[in-house]
Design a protein around this motif. Sequence first.
Motif, PDB file in Angstrom:
ATOM      1  N   ILE A   1       0.862  -1.110  -0.144  1.00  0.00           N
ATOM      2  CA  ILE A   1      -0.068  -0.023   0.127  1.00  0.00           C
ATOM      3  C   ILE A   1       0.826   1.353  -0.136  1.00  0.00           C
ATOM      4  N   PHE A   2       0.574   2.243  -0.944  1.00  0.00           N
ATOM      5  CA  PHE A   2       1.179   3.320  -1.012  1.00  0.00           C
ATOM      6  C   PHE A   2       0.323   4.619  -0.885  1.00  0.00           C
ATOM      7  N   ILE A   3       0.780   5.831  -0.124  1.00  0.00           N
ATOM      8  CA  ILE A   3       0.014   6.872   0.163  1.00  0.00           C
ATOM      9  C   ILE A   3       0.789   7.876  -0.363  1.00  0.00           C
ATOM     10  N   ASN A   4       0.315   8.635  -1.445  1.00  0.00           N
ATOM     11  CA  ASN A   4       1.036   9.665  -1.946  1.00  0.00           C
ATOM     12  C   ASN A   4       2.454   9.310  -2.451  1.00  0.00           C
ATOM     13  N   GLU A   5       2.573   8.063  -3.036  1.00  0.00           N
ATOM     14  CA  GLU A   5       3.730   7.160  -3.478  1.00  0.00           C
ATOM     15  C   GLU A   5       4.737   7.154  -2.574  1.00  0.00           C
ATOM     16  N   VAL A   6       4.210   6.993  -1.119  1.00  0.00           N
ATOM     17  CA  VAL A   6       5.010   6.428  -0.288  1.00  0.00           C
ATOM     18  C   VAL A   6       4.665   5.137   0.349  1.00  0.00           C
ATOM     19  N   PHE A   7       5.664   4.251   0.527  1.00  0.00           N
ATOM     20  CA  PHE A   7       5.172   2.987   0.786  1.00  0.00           C
ATOM     21  C   PHE A   7       4.803   2.947   2.373  1.00  0.00           C
ATOM     22  N   ILE A   8       3.667   2.415   2.681  1.00  0.00           N
ATOM     23  CA  ILE A   8       3.286   2.613   4.120  1.00  0.00           C
ATOM     24  C   ILE A   8       3.182   1.048   4.788  1.00  0.00           C
ATOM     25  N   GLY A   9       3.334   0.185   3.914  1.00  0.00           N
ATOM     26  CA  GLY A   9       3.331  -1.250   4.437  1.00  0.00           C
ATOM     27  C   GLY A   9       1.949  -2.235   4.070  1.00  0.00           C
ATOM     28  N   GLY A  10       1.561  -3.007   4.661  1.00  0.00           N
ATOM     29  CA  GLY A  10       0.323  -3.739   4.246  1.00  0.00           C
ATOM     30  C   GLY A  10      -1.121  -3.278   5.080  1.00  0.00           C
ATOM     31  N   TYR A  11      -1.859  -4.154   5.276  1.00  0.00           N
ATOM     32  CA  TYR A  11      -3.203  -3.952   5.534  1.00  0.00           C
ATOM     33  C   TYR A  11      -3.094  -3.545   7.302  1.00  0.00           C
ATOM     34  N   GLN A  12      -2.428  -4.242   7.886  1.00  0.00           N
ATOM     35  CA  GLN A  12      -2.122  -4.082   9.524  1.00  0.00           C
ATOM     36  C   GLN A  12      -1.631  -2.549   9.528  1.00  0.00           C
ATOM     37  N   GLU A  13      -0.667  -2.128   8.902  1.00  0.00           N
ATOM     38  CA  GLU A  13       0.176  -0.768   8.916  1.00  0.00           C
ATOM     39  C   GLU A  13      -1.315   0.445   8.439  1.00  0.00           C
ATOM     40  N   LEU A  14      -2.173  -0.079   7.491  1.00  0.00           N
ATOM     41  CA  LEU A  14      -3.305   1.021   7.045  1.00  0.00           C
ATOM     42  C   LEU A  14      -4.398   1.043   8.111  1.00  0.00           C
ATOM     43  N   ALA A  15      -4.638  -0.117   8.766  1.00  0.00           N
ATOM     44  CA  ALA A  15      -5.385  -0.208  10.143  1.00  0.00           C
ATOM     45  C   ALA A  15      -4.929   0.638  11.029  1.00  0.00           C
ATOM     46  N   ASN A  16      -3.573   0.264  11.404  1.00  0.00           N
ATOM     47  CA  ASN A  16      -3.109   1.066  12.419  1.00  0.00           C
ATOM     48  C   ASN A  16      -3.136   2.781  12.042  1.00  0.00           C
ATOM     49  N   LEU A  17      -2.901   3.100  11.061  1.00  0.00           N
ATOM     50  CA  LEU A  17      -2.986   4.566  10.779  1.00  0.00           C
ATOM     51  C   LEU A  17      -4.262   5.066  10.832  1.00  0.00           C
ATOM     52  N   ASN A  18      -5.348   4.227  10.515  1.00  0.00           N
ATOM     53  CA  ASN A  18      -6.730   4.569  10.642  1.00  0.00           C
ATOM     54  C   ASN A  18      -7.186   4.507  12.084  1.00  0.00           C
ATOM     55  N   ASP A  19      -6.676   3.731  13.004  1.00  0.00           N
ATOM     56  CA  ASP A  19      -7.216   3.620  14.244  1.00  0.00           C
ATOM     57  C   ASP A  19      -6.565   4.886  15.019  1.00  0.00           C
ATOM     58  N   THR A  20      -5.676   5.247  14.835  1.00  0.00           N
ATOM     59  CA  THR A  20      -4.640   6.385  15.296  1.00  0.00           C
ATOM     60  C   THR A  20      -5.049   7.717  14.856  1.00  0.00           C
ATOM     61  N   ASN A  21      -6.029   7.940  13.773  1.00  0.00           N
ATOM     62  CA  ASN A  21      -6.286   9.096  12.726  1.00  0.00           C
ATOM     63  C   ASN A  21      -5.327   9.765  11.913  1.00  0.00           C
ATOM     64  N   GLN A  22      -4.188   8.936  11.810  1.00  0.00           N
ATOM     65  CA  GLN A  22      -3.175   9.420  10.970  1.00  0.00           C
ATOM     66  C   GLN A  22      -3.384   9.456   9.738  1.00  0.00           C
ATOM     67  N   LEU A  23      -4.196   8.245   9.276  1.00  0.00           N
ATOM     68  CA  LEU A  23      -4.831   8.095   7.667  1.00  0.00           C
ATOM     69  C   LEU A  23      -5.177   9.479   7.107  1.00  0.00           C
ATOM     70  N   THR A  24      -6.313  10.059   7.923  1.00  0.00           N
ATOM     71  CA  THR A  24      -6.730  11.341   7.300  1.00  0.00           C
ATOM     72  C   THR A  24      -5.814  12.383   7.269  1.00  0.00           C
ATOM     73  N   LYS A  25      -4.795  12.637   8.440  1.00  0.00           N
ATOM     74  CA  LYS A  25      -3.718  13.522   8.269  1.00  0.00           C
ATOM     75  C   LYS A  25      -2.750  13.388   6.963  1.00  0.00           C
ATOM     76  N   LEU A  26      -2.619  12.227   6.796  1.00  0.00           N
ATOM     77  CA  LEU A  26      -1.441  11.830   5.796  1.00  0.00           C
ATOM     78  C   LEU A  26      -2.265  12.312   4.173  1.00  0.00           C
ATOM     79  N   LEU A  27      -3.622  11.759   4.185  1.00  0.00           N
ATOM     80  CA  LEU A  27      -4.367  11.936   3.034  1.00  0.00           C
ATOM     81  C   LEU A  27      -4.498  13.719   2.673  1.00  0.00           C
ATOM     82  N   ASN A  28      -4.434  14.633   3.973  1.00  0.00           N
ATOM     83  CA  ASN A  28      -4.860  15.771   3.579  1.00  0.00           C
ATOM     84  C   ASN A  28      -3.558  16.607   3.645  1.00  0.00           C
ATOM     85  N   GLN A  29      -2.413  15.867   3.427  1.00  0.00           N
ATOM     86  CA  GLN A  29      -0.871  16.646   3.247  1.00  0.00           C
ATOM     87  C   GLN A  29      -0.727  17.283   2.094  1.00  0.00           C
ATOM     88  N   PHE A  30      -1.460  16.850   1.253  1.00  0.00           N
ATOM     89  CA  PHE A  30      -1.244  17.186  -0.132  1.00  0.00           C
ATOM     90  C   PHE A  30      -2.491  17.830  -0.939  1.00  0.00           C
TER      91      PHE A  30
END
Length: 118
Positions: free
Chosen positions: A89-118
């Motif tokens: 899984i890549f967000i803004n062309e940066v590799f973040i890992g797999g499902y578990q890393e995506l779920a952790n980003l979501n659980d800690t509200n970091q996913l929304t912050k990453l998506l709003n950076q650009f």
Amino acid sequence: MIKGLYLPIVALLCFLAYTIYSQDLKAKDVREYKRKIVIYGKEKCSFCIEAKKLLDNKDIPYIDIDITWDKEQYAKLRNKTGQSTVPFIFINEVFIGGYQELANLNDTNQLTKLLNQF
């Protein structure tokens, strides 16, 4: 009689396959401008399915690239990321890992912050 139908049927099938494939490419090109997440996964991968489900439930658009039969692309991703399992899984062309890393980003509200950076 069967020989006479063979060529038109093959031509029709080729035309339909080309039409479907070209429409999919056009749709993918348009979506690339709107989506910041790319998931490289395999067809029956439960973690790939869960990652897409997580994003779908949050109405977050993504590009889904199936590498089930593309061993060369899988090898490139494995070498680039150091990860040997799907999804990649890549967000803004940066590799973040797999499902578990995506779920952790979501659980800690970091996913929304990453998506709003650009």
